[in-house]
Design an enzyme around this catalytic site. Structure first.
Site, short mmCIF file in Angstrom:
data_model
loop_
_atom_site.label_atom_id
_atom_site.label_comp_id
_atom_site.label_asym_id
_atom_site.label_seq_id
_atom_site.Cartn_x
_atom_site.Cartn_y
_atom_site.Cartn_z
N ARG A 62 -23.97 -64.04 28.51
CA ARG A 62 -24.29 -64.42 27.03
C ARG A 62 -23.13 -63.16 26.43
O ARG A 62 -23.84 -63.49 25.25
CB ARG A 62 -25.11 -65.10 26.34
N HIS A 63 -22.37 -62.29 26.89
CA HIS A 63 -22.05 -61.11 26.63
C HIS A 63 -20.81 -60.58 27.50
O HIS A 63 -21.36 -60.43 28.50
CB HIS A 63 -22.74 -60.07 26.84
N ASP A 64 -20.14 -60.90 27.01
CA ASP A 64 -18.09 -61.04 27.62
C ASP A 64 -17.78 -59.09 28.21
O ASP A 64 -17.89 -59.32 29.51
CB ASP A 64 -17.15 -61.31 26.75
N SER A 89 -20.02 -51.92 22.50
CA SER A 89 -18.73 -52.64 22.96
C SER A 89 -17.50 -52.82 22.40
O SER A 89 -16.82 -52.76 23.32
CB SER A 89 -18.92 -54.73 22.85
N HIS A 136 21.52 -70.35 -7.73
CA HIS A 136 20.08 -72.01 -7.77
C HIS A 136 21.09 -73.18 -7.14
O HIS A 136 20.93 -74.47 -7.24
CB HIS A 136 21.10 -72.69 -9.46
N GLN A 218 -19.15 -49.85 13.52
CA GLN A 218 -19.47 -49.88 14.79
C GLN A 218 -17.92 -49.95 14.86
O GLN A 218 -17.70 -49.91 16.24
CB GLN A 218 -20.63 -51.72 14.74
N SER A 266 20.21 -86.64 17.81
CA SER A 266 18.67 -87.10 17.19
C SER A 266 18.98 -88.47 18.17
O SER A 266 20.32 -89.02 18.95
CB SER A 266 19.77 -88.15 16.02
N ARG A 280 13.09 -73.77 13.58
CA ARG A 280 11.86 -73.86 14.55
C ARG A 280 11.74 -72.50 14.07
O ARG A 280 9.98 -71.98 13.70
CB ARG A 280 12.07 -73.40 15.90
N ARG A 306 -21.23 -53.80 10.18
CA ARG A 306 -20.51 -55.08 11.22
C ARG A 306 -21.14 -55.75 10.95
O ARG A 306 -22.45 -56.12 10.80
CB ARG A 306 -19.80 -54.81 12.43
N ARG A 315 -9.88 -63.19 17.59
CA ARG A 315 -9.03 -63.38 18.90
C ARG A 315 -8.41 -64.32 18.83
O ARG A 315 -7.40 -63.87 20.41
CB ARG A 315 -10.75 -63.57 20.09
#
Length: 465
Positions: A62-64, A89, A136, A218, A266, A280, A306, A315
């Site tokens: 449980r610790h990358d 880490s 305007h 940290q 369209s 976009r 920390r 991330r």
């Protein structure tokens, strides 16, 4: 950009950082074998099997970071006992993020330079093409198509400056230990403060940075993320404004973004030419702008040395900010390389509004020919209202000039009317402003050696876009 923030590159960078730490520790006298260093160098890249091992290790631990420490140790057994020696880490996670952000900012600078180059060519080409200005979003005095483009360019130049400042200001977290006190490294070097300081300098230099932040907890201060995302957010505002202008111009049918011969605007309305690229850009730019708020909030809630509630957030936020800025720039480049201008539509719109704008010039010409200013003003006022009625109430063309020609009072200046109505006499110094701006501001900004090469390469590849 996607590769830069990929798991493959992230874990490869962690391994390089562990190697740099080991090399520096060995140089300063810790017992680390040459074989350990060699095995680490030979295994900086992960293969598919190592990714599987790391996933299994992370599920178990449980610790990358520790999962990758153990995975690295399996392929570099001589180094297994010294990998991550004295580090926390954040030695790999934070330093890697700083490496990624610096490289990502460099990528954005290069892409932004290409966009500026493309738009500067557009501005130069249309430096003296008169166009109706809008304030305007109502008809105003004339400008030129090229002058309007310089308004976009100036903001992009500020973005170039801001992104470069953020990149050049980035430091390294360095080797600071679990709470930033370097206590673990002081113990490793038997209380030798000078060696601990030298270790920090060596690893910083090996990792390609000129300096490390003098104090950290940290983590490096999350205010750094705020400072990095600020110019990206600001660029998002620039891109949104630029693309919005293009969307409005598309509606006016004066300037359009590229539209392929087989492109469909369209599914229902076959005639439509929707400005989907500019839409976009606006859509993604809004997302880019709000990510800065995320960094601000994260920075504000870091407790003491920390707290881990920054981790999952960052991330997502950091890669998304750079990936979003990257695709906005790619789309902007595509648009700027294929802008289509319709001079006749622009001229027709000027023709609809210019007669009203020219009334002051007509009054002044009458006065110069010996007429009375107040009398001329009243004549023009009456004729203008009559012409406005034709346009607004009856939907007809603006016939003010025809009315002036038919009015005997204006006989002394009728031979001057064509000159008084020449659109180029209403654009002031717009063409000269374009020339001066491109020469004194754009060209020097793009003369940077770092940017020149990518612009030249981009020019050669332009036909392949």
């Amino acid at each position: 950009m996607a590769h830069l923030f990929s798991p493959a590159n992230r874990f490869h960078t962690w391994r390089k950082l562990w190697l740099n730490l080991a090399v520096a520790e060995k140089e300063l006298g810790l017992s680390i074998s040459a074989q350990a260093i060699e095995e680490m160098k030979e295994n900086l890249y992960l293969d598919a099997k190592q990714f599987e091992i790391a996933a299994q290790e992370e599920k178990k631990r449980r610790h990358d970071v520790m999962a990758h420490v153990h995975t690295f140790g399996q392929v570099a057994p001589a180094a297994a006992g010294i990998i991550h020696l004295g580090a926390t880490s954040c030695f790999v996670t934070d330093n890697a993020d700083l490496i990624f952000m610096r490289e990502a900012l460099t990528m954005l600078l290069k892409k932004l330079a290409v966009v500026i180059d493309r738009l500067s060519k557009f501005a130069a080409q249309y430096r003296d093409l008169p166009a109706l200005g809008f304030t305007h979003f109502q008809p105003a005095q004339l400008t030129t198509v090229g002058k309007r483009a310089t308004l976009w360019l100036q903001e992009l130049l500020w973005d170039l400056r801001n992104i470069k400042r953020a990149r050049d200001d980035l430091g390294f977290r360095g080797v600071k230990g679990t709470t930033g006190t370097q206590a673990s490294f002081l113990a490793l070097f038997d209380g030798d403060h000078e060696k601990v300081e030298e270790l920090d300098r060596l690893v910083t230099s090996l990792s390609g940075f000129s300096y490390a932040y003098p104090v950290t907890s940290q983590t490096y201060s999350r205010k750094i993320d705020v400072d990095v995302l600020a110019p990206l957010s600001s660029f998002g505002a620039t891109a949104h404004k630029l693309a919005t202008d293009l969307r409005l111009l598309a509606n006016l049918k004066e300037v359009e973004e590229p539209f392929e011969s087989t492109q469909i605007g369209s599914s229902a309305m076959a005639y439509k030419r929707n400005p989907m690229r500019s839409e976009r850009i606006c859509s993604l730019s809004r997302h880019l702008m709000v990510l800065h708020q995320n960094a601000l909030m994260t920075s504000s809630v870091q407790w003491f040395e920390r707290t881990l509630d920054d981790s999952a957030n960052r991330r997502i936020t950091l890669p998304e900010a750079f990936l979003t800025a990257d695709i906005v720039l790619t789309t902007l480049q595509n648009v700027s390389e294929g802008l289509v201008v319709y001079p006749k539509v622009i001229a027709r719109r000027i023709g609809q509004e210019l007669p009203f704008m020219a009334t002051e010039n007509i009054i002044m010409a009458i006065v110069k020919s010996g007429g009375d200013r107040q009398e001329a003003h009243e004549k023009i006022r009456v004729l203008s209202h009559e012409a406005a009625h034709q346009v607004k109430s009856l939907g007809l063309e603006n016939d003010l000039i025809d009315r002036v020609r038919a009015e005997p009072y204006f006989d002394p200046i009728k031979s001057q009317l064509d000159a008084l109505l020449d659109p180029k006499s209403f654009i002031g110094r717009a063409p000269e402003q374009v020339d001066q701006f491109l020469k004194e501001w754009v060209q020097p900004a793009l003369a940077d050696e770092e940017l020149k090469s990518v612009i030249e390469k981009g020019e050669k590849a332009e036909l392949n876009v």
